[in-house]
Enzyme design. Structure first.
Site, PDB file in Angstrom:
ATOM      1  N   SER A   1      -6.394  -3.538  24.826  1.00 19.78           N
ATOM      2  CA  SER A   1      -6.660  -4.721  23.998  1.00 19.78           C
ATOM      3  C   SER A   1      -6.849  -4.420  22.522  1.00 19.78           C
ATOM      4  O   SER A   1      -7.025  -5.332  21.714  1.00 19.78           O
ATOM      5  CB  SER A   1      -7.918  -5.423  24.523  1.00 19.78           C
ATOM      6  OG  SER A   1      -9.018  -4.533  24.449  1.00 19.78           O
TER       7      SER A   1
ATOM      8  N   GLY B   1      -6.413  -1.283  19.091  1.00 21.72           N
ATOM      9  CA  GLY B   1      -6.027   0.017  18.558  1.00 21.72           C
ATOM     10  C   GLY B   1      -4.772   0.591  19.190  1.00 21.72           C
ATOM     11  O   GLY B   1      -3.744  -0.084  19.365  1.00 21.72           O
TER      12      GLY B   1
ATOM     13  N   ASP C   1     -14.406  -2.748  33.830  1.00 26.41           N
ATOM     14  CA  ASP C   1     -14.804  -1.411  33.419  1.00 26.41           C
ATOM     15  C   ASP C   1     -13.869  -0.375  34.050  1.00 26.41           C
ATOM     16  O   ASP C   1     -13.896  -0.158  35.261  1.00 26.41           O
ATOM     17  CB  ASP C   1     -16.254  -1.172  33.864  1.00 26.41           C
ATOM     18  CG  ASP C   1     -16.758   0.205  33.460  1.00 26.41           C
ATOM     19  OD1 ASP C   1     -16.020   0.925  32.745  1.00 26.41           O
ATOM     20  OD2 ASP C   1     -17.877   0.557  33.858  1.00 26.41           O
ATOM     21  N   ALA C   2     -13.057   0.237  33.207  1.00 25.22           N
ATOM     22  CA  ALA C   2     -12.076   1.218  33.695  1.00 25.22           C
ATOM     23  C   ALA C   2     -12.755   2.395  34.389  1.00 25.22           C
ATOM     24  O   ALA C   2     -12.139   3.075  35.210  1.00 25.22           O
ATOM     25  CB  ALA C   2     -11.236   1.733  32.529  1.00 25.22           C
TER      26      ALA C   2
ATOM     27  N   VAL D   1      -8.732   4.830  26.181  1.00 26.93           N
ATOM     28  CA  VAL D   1     -10.067   4.222  26.183  1.00 26.93           C
ATOM     29  C   VAL D   1     -10.925   4.874  25.099  1.00 26.93           C
ATOM     30  O   VAL D   1     -10.901   6.095  24.936  1.00 26.93           O
ATOM     31  CB  VAL D   1     -10.742   4.404  27.570  1.00 26.93           C
ATOM     32  CG1 VAL D   1     -12.183   3.914  27.538  1.00 26.93           C
ATOM     33  CG2 VAL D   1      -9.953   3.680  28.645  1.00 26.93           C
TER      34      VAL D   1
ATOM     35  N   TYR E   1     -15.765  15.652  13.356  1.00 25.94           N
ATOM     36  CA  TYR E   1     -14.818  15.218  14.382  1.00 25.94           C
ATOM     37  C   TYR E   1     -14.382  16.384  15.291  1.00 25.94           C
ATOM     38  O   TYR E   1     -14.938  16.586  16.354  1.00 25.94           O
ATOM     39  CB  TYR E   1     -13.594  14.486  13.782  1.00 25.94           C
ATOM     40  CG  TYR E   1     -12.898  13.713  14.874  1.00 25.94           C
ATOM     41  CD1 TYR E   1     -13.199  12.368  15.108  1.00 25.94           C
ATOM     42  CD2 TYR E   1     -12.023  14.345  15.755  1.00 25.94           C
ATOM     43  CE1 TYR E   1     -12.643  11.694  16.183  1.00 25.94           C
ATOM     44  CE2 TYR E   1     -11.459  13.683  16.829  1.00 25.94           C
ATOM     45  CZ  TYR E   1     -11.766  12.358  17.034  1.00 25.94           C
ATOM     46  OH  TYR E   1     -11.225  11.693  18.108  1.00 25.94           O
TER      47      TYR E   1
ATOM     48  N   THR F   1      -9.748   1.419  13.395  1.00 30.45           N
ATOM     49  CA  THR F   1     -10.034   0.697  14.633  1.00 30.45           C
ATOM     50  C   THR F   1     -11.550   0.526  14.735  1.00 30.45           C
ATOM     51  O   THR F   1     -12.298   1.153  13.986  1.00 30.45           O
ATOM     52  CB  THR F   1      -9.541   1.459  15.893  1.00 30.45           C
ATOM     53  OG1 THR F   1     -10.318   2.646  16.041  1.00 30.45           O
ATOM     54  CG2 THR F   1      -8.065   1.818  15.793  1.00 30.45           C
TER      55      THR F   1
HETATM   56  N1  LIG Z   1      -8.439   5.303  15.704  1.00 30.78           N
HETATM   57  C1  LIG Z   1      -7.965   6.495  15.382  1.00 30.78           C
HETATM   58  O1  LIG Z   1      -7.930   6.897  14.205  1.00 30.78           O
HETATM   59  C2  LIG Z   1      -7.386   7.371  16.472  1.00 30.78           C
HETATM   60  C3  LIG Z   1      -6.521   8.405  16.107  1.00 30.78           C
HETATM   61  C4  LIG Z   1      -5.959   9.199  17.119  1.00 30.78           C
HETATM   62  C5  LIG Z   1      -6.311   8.986  18.437  1.00 30.78           C
HETATM   63  N2  LIG Z   1      -7.174   7.986  18.746  1.00 30.78           N
HETATM   64  C6  LIG Z   1      -7.530   7.842  20.168  1.00 30.78           C
HETATM   65  O2  LIG Z   1      -7.014   6.644  20.702  1.00 30.78           O
HETATM   66  C7  LIG Z   1      -7.832   6.245  21.806  1.00 30.78           C
HETATM   67  C8  LIG Z   1      -8.216   4.793  21.629  1.00 30.78           C
HETATM   68  O3  LIG Z   1      -8.995   4.672  20.435  1.00 30.78           O
HETATM   69  P1  LIG Z   1      -8.886   3.408  19.467  1.00 30.78           P
HETATM   70  O4  LIG Z   1      -9.348   3.877  18.137  1.00 30.78           O
HETATM   71  O5  LIG Z   1      -7.556   2.791  19.626  1.00 30.78           O
HETATM   72  O6  LIG Z   1     -10.043   2.503  20.105  1.00 30.78           O
HETATM   73  P2  LIG Z   1     -10.329   0.930  20.051  1.00 30.78           P
HETATM   74  O7  LIG Z   1     -11.798   0.798  19.923  1.00 30.78           O
HETATM   75  O8  LIG Z   1      -9.451   0.252  19.079  1.00 30.78           O
HETATM   76  O9  LIG Z   1      -9.881   0.446  21.529  1.00 30.78           O
HETATM   77  C9  LIG Z   1     -10.563   0.863  22.667  1.00 30.78           C
HETATM   78  C10 LIG Z   1      -9.998   0.178  23.887  1.00 30.78           C
HETATM   79  O10 LIG Z   1     -10.723   0.662  25.029  1.00 30.78           O
HETATM   80  C11 LIG Z   1     -11.132  -0.446  25.811  1.00 30.78           C
HETATM   81  N3  LIG Z   1     -12.344  -0.078  26.536  1.00 30.78           N
HETATM   82  C12 LIG Z   1     -13.534   0.354  26.033  1.00 30.78           C
HETATM   83  N4  LIG Z   1     -14.389   0.596  27.047  1.00 30.78           N
HETATM   84  C13 LIG Z   1     -13.720   0.320  28.197  1.00 30.78           C
HETATM   85  C14 LIG Z   1     -14.066   0.361  29.565  1.00 30.78           C
HETATM   86  N5  LIG Z   1     -15.273   0.773  29.979  1.00 30.78           N
HETATM   87  N6  LIG Z   1     -13.141  -0.048  30.467  1.00 30.78           N
HETATM   88  C15 LIG Z   1     -11.909  -0.480  30.083  1.00 30.78           C
HETATM   89  N7  LIG Z   1     -11.521  -0.508  28.803  1.00 30.78           N
HETATM   90  C16 LIG Z   1     -12.424  -0.116  27.878  1.00 30.78           C
HETATM   91  C17 LIG Z   1     -11.355  -1.570  24.821  1.00 30.78           C
HETATM   92  O11 LIG Z   1     -11.364  -2.834  25.493  1.00 30.78           O
HETATM   93  C18 LIG Z   1     -10.145  -1.350  23.900  1.00 30.78           C
HETATM   94  O12 LIG Z   1      -9.013  -1.926  24.508  1.00 30.78           O
HETATM   95  C19 LIG Z   1      -9.023   7.198  21.838  1.00 30.78           C
HETATM   96  O13 LIG Z   1      -8.773   8.214  22.754  1.00 30.78           O
HETATM   97  C20 LIG Z   1      -9.030   7.750  20.430  1.00 30.78           C
HETATM   98  O14 LIG Z   1      -9.643   8.998  20.329  1.00 30.78           O
HETATM   99  C21 LIG Z   1      -7.699   7.154  17.810  1.00 30.78           C
END
Ligand SMILES: NC(=O)c1ccc[n+]([C@@H]2O[C@H](COP(=O)([O-])OP(=O)(O)OC[C@H]3O[C@@H](n4cnc5c(N)ncnc54)[C@H](O)[C@@H]3O)[C@@H](O)[C@H]2O)c1
Length: 404
Positions: free
Chosen positions: A54, A56, A115-116, A144, A243, A284
């Site tokens: 949903s 990011g 909850d995944a 997640v 980080y 995000t």
């Molecule tokens: N944002 C960045 O800069 C970045 C860069 C590289 C990698 N990442 C990685 O990408 C991944 C996602 O991060 P993001 O920044 O897109 O996060 P985000 O906060 O935008 O999205 C998180 C998602 O996880 C879901 N979620 C959270 N808890 C949950 C649960 N218990 N059950 C089911 N769904 C759940 C949320 O509903 C949402 O869809 C992570 O592994 C992060 O480390 C992020």
């Protein structure tokens, strides 16, 4: 239906409400920004499961999967429904919009809100794959980002923390006051203590990803050649103490080690593959919580401008590599690298130079703060071009209905 004019109310980077029409437009814009493949995939398309769909990178995975690979299957996220007093979470509205796009594209994609980390969500997904999607899962993308996880075996709830390991870290960070005026401050974060590292690894490491695959494998639902990817981050030396060398970095190292174990297992059992995908910095809800990351990302955009590759374009490239539409390119540690635009030496040198001189007085010239501020607001559906924020909107948008 309750209709209201919504104005943004926030504390720092967190907003109380989300704008349904703005969130819908954000999804439409991402869909538009995803390049269409040369040949539109015909027929039913591969069966995929996206976890964290949903927001990011997971939202980008869902939309790019639909467009580039013609996926169908299941998308899981954890969002809050609207109430009489509060709007739904932004991810709720983005999910409703994504479901409409999937429907229009003729793809059967079921959106689950749960909850995944729980076994009951895993069972529900397995039942759907078995009963609705022919009992074979081709792809699983794990994206997640969560603050807590309850281990179904023990009932223990773990909490992740963002701390350096070994010693305290002082970093510059970016904040905005109530009027949106930027300030560059120093913040100190104390080092991880007690079981902080283990707790963070238990939430953000590979345990739940592995559990998903174990569950689906035990039910015999992994297709031959099943391929899975989990999202990871390395980032800049400027943010390394908090980080990659910090508690979250320990979790990412665990996730990457899990990929190697899973890869061996999948290779032997279904001729499959597990990889991590290292992605670039993106604004995000999760990333803005990390000390220093807001300043870093604003400076990165100041250096790169439009060359900062948005998640939707990175994930289009990821799908191409997963499906074989483009060659799979792995680094020495077996990871797909979509962060090369960020970690290129000249880019990092330019960001480091700006980081050194960034102060409250200079930051507006060095960082793209208009972009950063708008990105944060867009996470909640505000500051989206084309939306009339003076018009009342219905907030009680239903979760997608999946009756076949
Ligand atoms: N944002 C960045 O800069 C970045 C860069 C590289 C990698 N990442 C990685 O990408 C991944 C996602 O991060 P993001 O920044 O897109 O996060 P985000 O906060 O935008 O999205 C998180 C998602 O996880 C879901 N979620 C959270 N808890 C949950 C649960 N218990 N059950 C089911 N769904 C759940 C949320 O509903 C949402 O869809 C992570 O592994 C992060 O480390 C992020």
């Amino acid at each position: 239906m309750s209709e209201r004019v919504l104005t943004p109310r926030n504390r720092g980077f967190l907003f109380l409400d989300s704008h349904p029409a703005g969130c819908r437009q954000v999804v439409a814009d991402m869909w538009q920004a995803c390049p269409a493949p040369a040949g539109v995939p015909e027929g039913d398309g591969p069966v995929a499961l996206v976890i964290g769909s949903s927001a990011g990178y997971g939202l980008a995975a869902t939309l790019a999967g639909l467009k580039r690979a013609g996926i169908r299957g299941v998308a899981v996220s954890f969002e809050k429904a609207p109430t009489a007093r509060r709007t739904a979470t932004a991810g709720w509205y983005r999910t409703a919009a994504t479901a409409d796009i999937a429907r229009t594209a003729g793809r059967d994609l079921v959106f689950l809100n749960g909850d995944a980390f729980s076994d009951s969500t895993k069972e529900q997904v397995a039942d759907l794959i078995e009963q609705r999607f022919g009992g074979r899962l081709d792809y699983l993308v794990y994206s997640v980002a969560a603050p807590r996880r309850t281990d179904p075996d023990t009932g223990t709830t773990y909490a992740s923390v963002l701390k350096p390991i070994g010693r305290a870290n002082r970093t510059k960070t970016l904040v905005f006051d109530d009027e949106g005026v930027p300030e560059v401050r120093e913040v100190e974060t104390g080092p991880a203590e007690g079981d902080d590292v283990e707790q963070t690894v238990a939430v953000m490491g590979g345990a739940d990803w592995e559990r998903w695959i174990g569950h689906l494998a035990a039910r015999g639902l992994l297709a031959d050649g099943f391929t899975t990817a989990a999202l990871s981050y390395i980032g800049s030396p400027l943010t390394a103490a908090i980080y990659r060398q910090g508690t979250i970095g320990a979790a990412k190292a665990h996730l990457e080690a899990t990929a190697r174990t899973l890869n061996d297992r999948l290779d032997k059992t279904v001729g499959g593959r597990a990889v991590t995908s290292v992605n670039g910095a993106a604004v995000t809800q999760s990333s803005t919580a990390i000390p220093g990351i807001a300043l870093y990302t604003g400076l990165l955009r100041g250096v790169l401008g439009e060359d900062l590759v948005p998640p939707i374009r990175q994930l289009a490239a990821l799908w191409d590599q997963l499906t074989g539409a483009a060659p799979l390119v792995l680094d020495d540690e077996g990871r797909i690298r979509l962060d090369t635009f960020e970690l290129a030496d000249d880019v990092q040198a330019a960001v480091a130079e700006r980081w050194e001189t960034a102060t409250t007085a200079t930051v507006t010239d060095l960082a793209d703060l208009d972009w950063f501020r708008a990105e944060v607001r867009r996470l909640y559906g505000f500051s989206v071009p084309g939306i009339d924020y003076t018009a009342p909107v219905a907030t009680d948008v239903p979760w997608p209905d999946h009756t076949p």
